[in-house]
Structure formats: structure tokens, C-alpha cells
Design an enzyme around this catalytic site. Structure first.
Site, PDB file in Angstrom:
ATOM      1  N   GLN A 193       0.842  -1.201   0.000  1.00  0.00           N
ATOM      2  CA  GLN A 193       0.000   0.000   0.000  1.00  0.00           C
ATOM      3  C   GLN A 193       0.876   1.249   0.000  1.00  0.00           C
ATOM      4  O   GLN A 193       0.592   2.211  -0.728  1.00  0.00           O
ATOM      5  CB  GLN A 193      -0.940  -0.010   1.202  1.00  0.00           C
ATOM      6  CG  GLN A 193      -1.987  -1.111   1.117  1.00  0.00           C
ATOM      7  CD  GLN A 193      -2.870  -1.183   2.336  1.00  0.00           C
ATOM      8  OE1 GLN A 193      -2.706  -0.407   3.282  1.00  0.00           O
ATOM      9  NE2 GLN A 193      -3.803  -2.114   2.343  1.00  0.00           N
TER      10      GLN A 193
ATOM     11  N   ASP B 275      -1.875 -11.594   4.387  1.00  0.00           N
ATOM     12  CA  ASP B 275      -3.301 -11.644   4.724  1.00  0.00           C
ATOM     13  C   ASP B 275      -3.750 -13.053   5.128  1.00  0.00           C
ATOM     14  O   ASP B 275      -4.906 -13.240   5.521  1.00  0.00           O
ATOM     15  CB  ASP B 275      -4.142 -11.176   3.531  1.00  0.00           C
ATOM     16  CG  ASP B 275      -3.969  -9.680   3.285  1.00  0.00           C
ATOM     17  OD1 ASP B 275      -3.618  -8.959   4.234  1.00  0.00           O
ATOM     18  OD2 ASP B 275      -4.178  -9.235   2.144  1.00  0.00           O
TER      19      ASP B 275
ATOM     20  N   LYS C 254      -3.647  -4.183  10.639  1.00  0.00           N
ATOM     21  CA  LYS C 254      -4.602  -4.524   9.581  1.00  0.00           C
ATOM     22  C   LYS C 254      -6.006  -4.052   9.996  1.00  0.00           C
ATOM     23  O   LYS C 254      -6.129  -3.193  10.851  1.00  0.00           O
ATOM     24  CB  LYS C 254      -4.564  -6.025   9.301  1.00  0.00           C
ATOM     25  CG  LYS C 254      -3.226  -6.499   8.739  1.00  0.00           C
ATOM     26  CD  LYS C 254      -2.961  -5.873   7.384  1.00  0.00           C
ATOM     27  CE  LYS C 254      -1.614  -6.315   6.832  1.00  0.00           C
ATOM     28  NZ  LYS C 254      -1.272  -5.578   5.613  1.00  0.00           N
TER      29      LYS C 254
ATOM     30  N   ARG D 161      -4.555  -8.261  14.174  1.00  0.00           N
ATOM     31  CA  ARG D 161      -4.879  -9.663  13.864  1.00  0.00           C
ATOM     32  C   ARG D 161      -4.131 -10.658  14.741  1.00  0.00           C
ATOM     33  O   ARG D 161      -4.599 -11.784  14.920  1.00  0.00           O
ATOM     34  CB  ARG D 161      -4.613  -9.953  12.375  1.00  0.00           C
ATOM     35  CG  ARG D 161      -5.675  -9.335  11.489  1.00  0.00           C
ATOM     36  CD  ARG D 161      -5.470  -9.631  10.016  1.00  0.00           C
ATOM     37  NE  ARG D 161      -6.633  -9.162   9.264  1.00  0.00           N
ATOM     38  CZ  ARG D 161      -6.657  -8.940   7.963  1.00  0.00           C
ATOM     39  NH1 ARG D 161      -5.561  -9.137   7.240  1.00  0.00           N
ATOM     40  NH2 ARG D 161      -7.755  -8.522   7.374  1.00  0.00           N
TER      41      ARG D 161
HETATM   42  C1  S3P Z   1      -2.718  -4.795  -0.183  1.00  0.00           C
HETATM   43  C2  S3P Z   1      -1.571  -4.791   0.562  1.00  0.00           C
HETATM   44  C3  S3P Z   1      -1.462  -5.401   1.891  1.00  0.00           C
HETATM   45  C4  S3P Z   1      -2.634  -6.313   2.204  1.00  0.00           C
HETATM   46  C5  S3P Z   1      -3.956  -5.736   1.779  1.00  0.00           C
HETATM   47  C6  S3P Z   1      -3.948  -5.459   0.284  1.00  0.00           C
HETATM   48  C7  S3P Z   1      -2.697  -4.150  -1.511  1.00  0.00           C
HETATM   49  O1  S3P Z   1      -1.405  -4.378   2.859  1.00  0.00           O
HETATM   50  O2  S3P Z   1      -2.672  -6.609   3.581  1.00  0.00           O
HETATM   51  O3  S3P Z   1      -5.007  -6.626   2.065  1.00  0.00           O
HETATM   52  O4  S3P Z   1      -3.621  -4.385  -2.311  1.00  0.00           O
HETATM   53  O5  S3P Z   1      -1.751  -3.389  -1.778  1.00  0.00           O
HETATM   54  P1  S3P Z   1      -0.008  -3.679   3.252  1.00  0.00           P
HETATM   55  O6  S3P Z   1       0.506  -3.015   2.054  1.00  0.00           O
HETATM   56  O7  S3P Z   1      -0.309  -2.697   4.338  1.00  0.00           O
HETATM   57  O8  S3P Z   1       0.852  -4.812   3.725  1.00  0.00           O
END
Ligand code: S3P
Length: 448
Positions: free
Chosen positions: A176, A326, A353, A357
Site C-alpha cells: 500500500q 493476509d 490490519k 490480527r
Molecule cells: C494490499 C496490501 C497489503 C494487504 C492488503 C492489500 C494491496 O497491505 O494486507 O489486504 O492491495 O496493496 P499492506 O501493504 O499494508 O501490507
């Protein structure tokens, strides 16, 4: 919207062998990105297999608020007519991203280098999650923000009028953060560089390249260095969204722990940045075969055949965490049925999250009679060799994956397993109840 409605208490009971075919919905990560990138090009992007979960519907609504035309034309079929890189209009109202951390963080990235102001909020879960990790790099581009303490939502983001390119080393293993920086880099002249120490899911890089951006990843002494050339003219695409391996994890896990099960889960993406759970389960002795292995949309795909298995606890290598981040909640359920300890380390990202979790799984597993050990960045589950008591209610804290994990658990425990609220399941896997019922799983809403 999830978390805004009345709680939906649910219960899962010991089930006969699961049989049949599990048709998994579209990938949540790719679905968010398809809508956002579609909104960032002029012309028509056609999407099939879009996940129609609440998280994605909230992103679709947000793209409309920023000026794109987003239309549902059939089951999972959507058309986006975008505004072009830098073309976001100022929304007239607050953007409510509901439960979606990916949605809000990617959208903030995409708007941070546009000369507009927008205010973001979400449900109680999203409002409690850290946004500083996104705001820190976005401020370097020249954006400004005013939010609650620690940058929590609601917050207002003032996009940079004259964005400057950024070279940023991500302090967390987070796709993200990476994606927010890359999306901000789109409307910034020059080269934006993002460095990550551990490789996280690479859908943004693959899709940006697919939409015509110049982007390259090289491995350096510092880590994976991704360089994006700013201000490209993105070209609209036709996208077939792959099925979500993170959703597939639930029926796969359920079939492994419910005696006598044998199911088929077709068309699951095996992108190495997402496939860590399947490697881990195979190491535990899971009977999973990869049939009809092929390449679709540039990504490896297979049909998974899963049969109930006697499993052995293992130590999951910490460097595998980003590729299965996840999936730790459902892995810890599987681990409870294994023989011996399963050790999961290097998982502190789980604490930020949709809920904490590690804490949610630890408390829920204890309630169901499973011994655990827990620390800031680890969880150890003591396997019960197939014999798990159950007989309690797990608190889900508006977290879809916690709810689905405990409902899968209850299919194989001695006594039923309840969850206080399954409402959040609709954010990522709206057909979960029907799909599981189709396999023979006994999962019910308590008021029915
Ligand atoms: C996601 C990145 C992950 C994941 C989320 C989806 C994405 O989060 O946990 O469900 O689509 O980029 P983080 O980037 O915070 O690890």
C-alpha cells in the site's frame, strides 16, 4: 456499508466432507487498482471479473467523486471512462472508503499530486488505522494534510500544486505504501523512486506497465528499487481480474481440516508475491495439487485440487511474510489442527490490519481451547492433532478475515464456533456464505 450496519452473529458447525467446485471472486488488490488506473486514463477501460465487494464498491464511488465515469454493465463487468493523469476533479463531499485500507491509501496517493483538496473517512476499523505511513512520503511530494492525532482519519489532504519527485525508502513491507508513492509519482515530473527491503505484492508495477507507464524494478544493495517516469499518458486497457488467492485460502483451509474433503478451486493466481500460503501448506503436508498450470494475463494460474490432510506444524520463514501477509489468520486456524507447533515470526504488520490480527487470533484461538504463545511480532500455535474443542464466540472487530477464519475453524471443531459479527465478510468475499454452503459447509446466521 460494513461496520455501519447491525452486527450479523454467525455460527459454524462440524460438517460432512466438503465436496465440489469453489468459484472464487475477483482479486481485491487488482480490482482496486483497475478502477483507480482506469480513472487515470482518458478513454474507456473495460474490466471483467471485478470483485463486487463493499471495499471495491467504495473505491468505484470515490472514482466517480473524483470525476471519472464508472459504470457496472454486467455481473463483474465494469467500464471506466477516466480523466487522465493529474485530471482528478475536487470532490464535492467527504470520501468514505468504508473498511478499505487499500482503497483509501491508494486513492490518497493518486490525488496527492493533483491541485485539489479532499477529505477522507471510513468505518470504525479504518478510522483506527495508521495513515502516517502514507502521509510521510506524500508530504515529500508537496502535499499537506490535517488529520487526527497520528494522522488517523478523518483527514483532509491538500494535493501538491507543484509536485516534486521523491526518492523514498519504505520503512515497512507494505504494497500500500509502495503503491501510494507510485500513484503520486504519476502526476509528478521526473523520476519517482521507491525502495523496499522486502518484495511485496507487485500488482501496481505490473499494471502501471500494462497501462503504458515506464517503470522498472532493479535489485540493488539497498533492496528492490522501483523507478517510475512521471507524467505518462496512460492508455485505457481491457482487464480480466484474476481470482483472489487470499479469498481462495478459506475454502482451501476448510477442505484441509474437514475430514474426507476433496474440492476443486479453479483459476487461482500463483503470482509469487501472493502465493506464500500455498508453499507453507505444502510444507505442512497438505495434499494440494496444481492442475492445468498456465499463464493468464502474464501471471501463472492453476486449478487447485485440495484434499483433507494430516498436517505437521512448521516454522514459517519470516521472509515469506509479505507473500502471505493476509493469510496468517487462516493459517493459524489450520495450525490448530496440525500436529506440533506452528511458529509464525516477523508478522508485526498484522497488528495494523483491519484489526490487530495477532491479538484477535490469539484471543479467539484461546477461547476455542487452543494453546498459543504471542509476542509483538510473533504467534505460535500449539497444534491439537485434529482434535480442537471450539464451543465459543470469537470477536471479529470489523475484520472480514478474522470472521471467515473462525467460521472455517468451526467446520471441524468438536463444538460449534460462533463469531460476534460476520458483516465485514461482504467487504472482500460477498458470496462466502453461498460458496461454502455449496461445498456442504454448515455455516449459518444466528437469527435464521
Ligand atoms: C494490499 C496490501 C497489503 C494487504 C492488503 C492489500 C494491496 O497491505 O494486507 O489486504 O492491495 O496493496 P499492506 O501493504 O499494508 O501490507
Amino acid at each position: 456499508m460494513a461496520g455501519h450496519g447491525t452486527p450479523i452473529p454467525m455460527t459454524a458447525r462440524k460438517s460432512p466432507p466438503l465436496k465440489g467446485v469453489a468459484q472464487i471472486p475477483g482479486d481485491k488488490s487488482v480490482s482496486h487498482r483497475s478502477l483507480i488506473l482506469g480513472a487515470l486514463c482518458v478513454g474507456e477501460t473495460r474490466i471483467s471479473g471485478l470483485l463486487e465487494g463493499q471495499d471495491i464498491l467504495d473505491t468505484a464511488k470515490a472514482m466517480t467523486a473524483f470525476g471519472a465515469n464508472v459504470e457496472r454493465v454486467g455481473d463483474g463487468d465494469w467500464v471506466v471512462n477516466g480523466v487522465g493523469v493529474g485530471g482528478f476533479a475536487e470532490p464535492e463531499d467527504v470520501i468514505d472508503c468504508g473498511n478499505a485500507g487499500t482503497g483509501v491509501r491508494l486513492i490518497m496517493g493518486a490525488m496527492a499530486t493533483c491541485p485539489i483538496t479532499a477529505t477522507f473517512t471510513g468505518d470504525a476499523s479504518l478510522r483506527s488505522r495508521p495513515m502516517g505511513r502514507i502521509l510521510d512520503p506524500l508530504m515529500l511530494f508537496g502535499a499537506q494534510s490535517v488529520g487526527r492525532t497520528g494522522g488517523q482519519l478523518p483527514l483532509t489532504l491538500v494535493g501538491a500544486r507543484e509536485p516534486v519527485p521523491v526518492r523514498y525508502t519504505s520503512p515497512h513491507a507494505s504494497a500500500q505504501i509502495k503503491s501510494a508513492v507510485l500513484l503520486a509519482g504519476l502526476n509528478t515530473p521526473g523520476e519517482t523512486v521507491l525502495i523496499e527491503h522486502e518484495k511485496t505484492r507487485d500488482h501496481s508495477e505490473r499494471m502501471l506497465r500494462g497501462f503504458g507507464a515506464e517503470i522498472e524494478t532493479v535489485k540493488t544493495a539497498e533492496g528492490y528499487q522501483i523507478t517510475l517516469q512521471g507524467q505518462p499518458e496512460l492508455k485505457p486497457q481491457t482487464i480480466a481480474v484474476p481470482r483472489d488467492p487470499s479469498s481462495a485460502a478459506f475454502p482451501v483451509a476448510a477442505a484441509l481440516i474437514v475430514e474426507g474433503s476433496d474440492i476443486l478451486v479453479p483459476n487461482i493466481g500463483l503470482n509469487p508475491t501472493r502465493a506464500g500460503l500455498l508453499t507453507t501448506l505444502s510444507e505442512m503436508g497438505a495434499d494440494i495439487s496444481f492442475e492445468n498450470v498456465r499463464t493468464e494475463g502474464g501471471e501463472p494460474v492453476a486449478d487447485l485440487r485440495v484434499r483433507a490432510s494430516a498436517l505437521q506444524g512448521i516454522e514459517v520463514p519470516p521472509d515469506r511474510a509479505p507473500s502471505m501477509i493476509d493469510e496468517y489468520p487462516i493459517l493459524s486456524v489450520v495450525a490448530a489442527f496440525a500436529c506440533g507447533k506452528t511458529v509464525m515470526r516477523g508478522i508485526k504488520e498484522l497488528r495494523v490490519k483491519e484489526c490487530d490480527r495477532i491479538d484477535a487470533m490469539a484471543r479467539g484461538l484461546e477461547t476455542m481451547g487452543v494453546t498459543i504463545e504471542e509476542g509483538e511480532d510473533f504467534l505460535i500455535v500449539h497444534g491439537q492433532n485434529g482434535d480442537v474443542a471450539g464451543g465459543g464466540t470469537a470477536q471479529t472487530h470489523l475484520d472480514h478475515r478474522i470472521a471467515m477464519s473462525f467460521l472455517c475453524m468451526g467446520l471441524a471443531t468438536q463444538k460449534p464456533v460462533s463469531v460476534d459479527d460476520g458483516g465485514a465478510i461482504a467487504t472482500s468475499f460477498p458470496i462466502f456464505e453461498d460458496l461454502m454452503a455449496g461445498l456442504g459447509a454448515a455455516i449459518q446466521r444466528d437469527n435464521h
